[in-house]
Enzyme design. Structure first.
Site, short mmCIF file in Angstrom:
data_model
loop_
_atom_site.label_atom_id
_atom_site.label_comp_id
_atom_site.label_asym_id
_atom_site.label_seq_id
_atom_site.Cartn_x
_atom_site.Cartn_y
_atom_site.Cartn_z
N LYS A 173 13.74 -0.04 -5.98
CA LYS A 173 12.98 0.78 -6.92
C LYS A 173 12.75 2.15 -6.29
O LYS A 173 12.00 2.30 -5.33
CB LYS A 173 11.64 0.15 -7.27
CG LYS A 173 10.88 0.98 -8.29
CD LYS A 173 9.38 0.89 -8.08
CE LYS A 173 8.63 1.96 -8.82
NZ LYS A 173 8.85 3.33 -8.34
N GLU A 248 5.48 -0.63 5.38
CA GLU A 248 5.51 0.61 6.16
C GLU A 248 4.61 1.61 5.46
O GLU A 248 4.97 2.12 4.39
CB GLU A 248 6.95 1.16 6.23
CG GLU A 248 7.91 0.31 7.01
CD GLU A 248 7.59 0.26 8.50
OE1 GLU A 248 6.87 1.14 8.99
OE2 GLU A 248 8.08 -0.68 9.15
N CYS A 282 5.52 10.33 7.11
CA CYS A 282 4.55 9.29 7.50
C CYS A 282 4.15 9.44 8.96
O CYS A 282 3.05 9.08 9.34
CB CYS A 282 5.13 7.91 7.23
SG CYS A 282 6.74 7.67 7.96
N GLU A 379 -5.20 10.91 5.24
CA GLU A 379 -3.80 11.34 5.32
C GLU A 379 -3.57 12.36 4.21
O GLU A 379 -3.77 12.06 3.04
CB GLU A 379 -2.87 10.15 5.13
CG GLU A 379 -1.41 10.54 5.30
CD GLU A 379 -0.44 9.43 4.94
OE1 GLU A 379 -0.69 8.68 4.00
OE2 GLU A 379 0.60 9.35 5.62
P1 NDP Z 1 2.62 5.13 -3.15
O1 NDP Z 1 2.06 3.97 -2.43
O2 NDP Z 1 1.87 5.75 -4.26
O3 NDP Z 1 4.06 4.77 -3.78
C1 NDP Z 1 5.07 4.13 -3.03
C2 NDP Z 1 6.00 3.38 -3.98
O4 NDP Z 1 5.29 2.33 -4.62
C3 NDP Z 1 6.56 4.25 -5.11
O5 NDP Z 1 7.88 3.86 -5.44
C4 NDP Z 1 5.59 3.93 -6.24
O6 NDP Z 1 6.15 4.18 -7.51
C5 NDP Z 1 5.41 2.44 -6.02
N1 NDP Z 1 4.23 1.87 -6.66
C6 NDP Z 1 3.11 2.51 -7.11
N2 NDP Z 1 2.23 1.62 -7.64
C7 NDP Z 1 2.82 0.40 -7.51
C8 NDP Z 1 2.42 -0.93 -7.86
N3 NDP Z 1 1.24 -1.17 -8.46
N4 NDP Z 1 3.25 -1.94 -7.56
C9 NDP Z 1 4.43 -1.71 -6.94
N5 NDP Z 1 4.88 -0.49 -6.62
C10 NDP Z 1 4.08 0.55 -6.88
O7 NDP Z 1 2.99 6.16 -2.03
P2 NDP Z 1 3.18 7.71 -2.18
O8 NDP Z 1 4.15 7.99 -3.25
O9 NDP Z 1 1.85 8.34 -2.22
O10 NDP Z 1 3.95 8.00 -0.79
C11 NDP Z 1 3.35 8.49 0.30
C12 NDP Z 1 2.89 7.37 1.22
O11 NDP Z 1 4.01 6.70 1.80
C13 NDP Z 1 2.10 7.94 2.36
O12 NDP Z 1 0.99 7.16 2.65
C14 NDP Z 1 3.11 7.88 3.50
O13 NDP Z 1 2.56 7.90 4.77
C15 NDP Z 1 3.83 6.62 3.21
N6 NDP Z 1 5.10 6.57 3.94
C16 NDP Z 1 5.23 5.67 4.96
C17 NDP Z 1 6.40 5.62 5.72
C18 NDP Z 1 6.58 4.63 6.82
O14 NDP Z 1 7.73 4.35 7.17
N7 NDP Z 1 5.54 4.09 7.43
C19 NDP Z 1 7.50 6.57 5.46
C20 NDP Z 1 7.25 7.47 4.37
C21 NDP Z 1 6.07 7.45 3.64
P3 NDP Z 1 5.96 5.63 -8.18
O15 NDP Z 1 6.19 6.65 -7.11
O16 NDP Z 1 7.01 5.64 -9.20
O17 NDP Z 1 4.55 5.64 -8.68
#
Ligand code: NDP
Length: 487
Positions: A173, A248, A282, A379
């Site tokens: 996804k 992650e 991240c 963050e």
């Molecule tokens: P989110 O948690 O909002 O979204 C991550 C993914 O989950 C997206 O594809 C999102 O879809 C999807 N999602 C949202 N709601 C749901 C749900 N209820 N059930 C299942 N999937 C869902 O993260 P952000 O977009 O805000 O991304 C930034 C975050 O990611 C930061 O906290 C960052 O640190 C972290 N990150 C961590 C990394 C690591 O390796 N540790 C690397 C890169 C980022 P949609 O976007 O379509 O809403």
């Protein structure tokens, strides 16, 4: 306007609905995306289940699976310029970074291609004379791979590579923000010749598409990258199916500089740690913890570097900081920076949006010494650095560990014994010493605390996509003795 399609069971299709994608550099609509709803998610998972149990994929040798992954890696490399341009166009991540990163994505697929035929079970020296006992490593099942907007090709490669190496099938996804590169990547999966249903690529909104995928009873493992609150929702969604999860998540990583460090080199690393990828990383080293005696000198160096950064179109190879991916993201940053200034943080540089079109924000440094600043705790996922100083090594450790996160950390010192002490005491999944933001497919990657659980990268990640089957084979021709006694 460009039009993208989702990829389910080897077929490219328009999806149940459509949504528009914005160009972060202008704020204008530039592409139309397929929105997967519950019905599409269900078809994708069922296609992955079918491909897991029947057809060419489960019959394939590990070596043949490896060859497919090598072919995919070559295709990613050959198509790197197109993929990089799409990622830059759809997310605002600068072309300088996407071009370099996508070449590296190919290396991740190559690494896991080479591991397919090295995933082995074991023969056990069992304590019974008439038994041969061994274990087999079998694919865990259908994997749901969920990624956020930043680095979608990279963050999916660290899931798809080991999952496919282990023989799993996958539904990826893409984030609704910037899904273009992953939807285009599906064309390369198709061209590489993976059997239908082995890899399915969809996009859609979290509460509908993401939620339907993580609640689906056909999913055996959820590999999730995103924020901690979404991760908690994902774990709740998996409660009925009992799917396993690897998470992650975010970070608030400390970047610790001692007075004996090479300050010029540390300042460059700090720029990489907080301003590269416009801070949407991240592992961003977003908390500078600096020895008090060199604080002013180091901040002068950093301020000069931050103010010299070239801000511009992400498609221009000379640009160093581009726009944030979404307006929502810039609003979030503006709010926290304003609250931090209100709490007493001093602006060293930046702290405002760039005038004009697009979602730009200036590289920002906030001096948070002696202040309880929201920017130190939250963050921001943007180009904002919070600065604190220390007098003693113990204070540096205390400040570094004063966070609910624990993803990465950086230590800058020329004192070897001190570096080793810091490595032991910092609570984080990665410690970089005299460097920052280095990654490799060979090295495990993951966090402590609210930064998640499980590790991506390395051989262990491939094993995480397997489960163990234990086989007992009796070698005696004698009848089974007393059936009422466990042997
Ligand atoms: P989110 O948690 O909002 O979204 C991550 C993914 O989950 C997206 O594809 C999102 O879809 C999807 N999602 C949202 N709601 C749901 C749900 N209820 N059930 C299942 N999937 C869902 O993260 P952000 O977009 O805000 O991304 C930034 C975050 O990611 C930061 O906290 C960052 O640190 C972290 N990150 C961590 C990394 C690591 O390796 N540790 C690397 C890169 C980022 P949609 O976007 O379509 O809403």
């Amino acid at each position: 306007m460009q039009r993208f399609q989702q990829y389910i069971d080897g077929v490219f299709e328009d999806g149940s609905a459509r949504f528009d994608s914005l160009d972060p550099a202008t704020g204008d609509v530039w592409a139309s995306m397929p929105e997967a709803r519950e019905e599409d998610v269900d078809r994708a998972v069922k296609a992955a289940e079918k491909a897991l149990w029947s057809g060419a994929w489960p019959a394939m040798t590990a070596t043949a699976r490896g060859k497919l992954l090598y072919r995919l890696a070559d295709l990613v490399q050959a198509n790197a310029p197109t993929l990089a341009e799409l990622e830059t166009q759809d997310t605002g991540k600068i072309i300088r970074e996407t071009s370099a990163q996508i070449a590296y994505v190919a290396d991740y697929y190559r690494y896991y291609a080479g591991l397919t035929d090295k995933i082995e079970g074991a023969t056990l020296a069992i304590d019974k004379a008439d038994m041969d006992v061994w274990t087999r490593r079998e694919p865990v099942g259908v994997v749901a791979a969920i990624v956020p907007w930043n680095s979608q090709l990279f963050l999916s490669a660290v899931k798809l590579g080991p999952a496919l190496a282990a023989g799993c099938t996958v539904v990826v996804k893409a984030s609704e923000d910037g899904p273009a590169p992953l939807l285009e990547f599906a064309r390369l999966v198709h061209e590489a010749g993976f059997p239908n249903g082995v890899v399915n690529v969809i996009t859609g909104f979290g509460p509908s598409c993401g939620s339907a995928l993580t609640r689906h009873p056909g999913v055996a493992h959820i590999a999730f990258t995103g924020g901690p609150s979404t991760a908690a929702q994902v774990v709740r969604n998996s409660a009925e199916s009992l799917a396993t999860t690897s998470l992650e998540l975010g970070g608030k990583s400390p970047f610790i500089v001692f007075a004996d460090a090479d300050l010029e080199s540390a300042a460059n690393a700090q720029v990489a740690g907080i301003f590269a990828a416009t801070g949407q990383s991240c592992v961003a080293g977003s908390r500078l913890i600096i020895e008090a005696s060199v604080k002013d000198r180091f901040l002068d160096l950093l301020k000069a570097k931050a103010e010299a950064i070239r801000i511009g179109s992400p498609l221009d190879m000379r640009t160093e900081v581009g726009p944030l991916c979404t307006l929502r993201q810039r609003d979030h940053i503006e709010k926290i920076v304003a609250a931090s200034i209100e709490a007493g943080a001093k602006v060293v540089t930046g702290a405002k949006a760039v005038d004009g079109e697009g979602f730009y924000y200036l590289p920002t440094i906030l001096d948070c010494d002696g202040v309880t600043s929201p920017s130190v705790e939250a963050e921001l996922f943007g180009p904002v650095l919070s600065v604190m100083s220390f007098e003693t090594e113990d204070q540096a450790v205390q400040l570094a560990n004063d966070t609910r996160y624990g993803l990465a950390s950086g230590v800058f010192t020329r004192n070897l014994a001190r570096a080793h002490r810091m490595i032991r005491k910092i609570r984080a999944g990665i410690v970089w010493v005299n460097t920052y933001r280095a990654v490799s497919p060979i090295a495990p990657f993951g966090g402590y605390g609210q930064s998640g659980q499980g590790r991506e990268g390395g051989m262990a990640a491939a094993l995480d996509y397997t489960r163990t089957k234990t086989v007992w084979l009796r070698t005696s021709d004698d009848p089974i003795p007393d059936p009422f006694v466990m042997r």
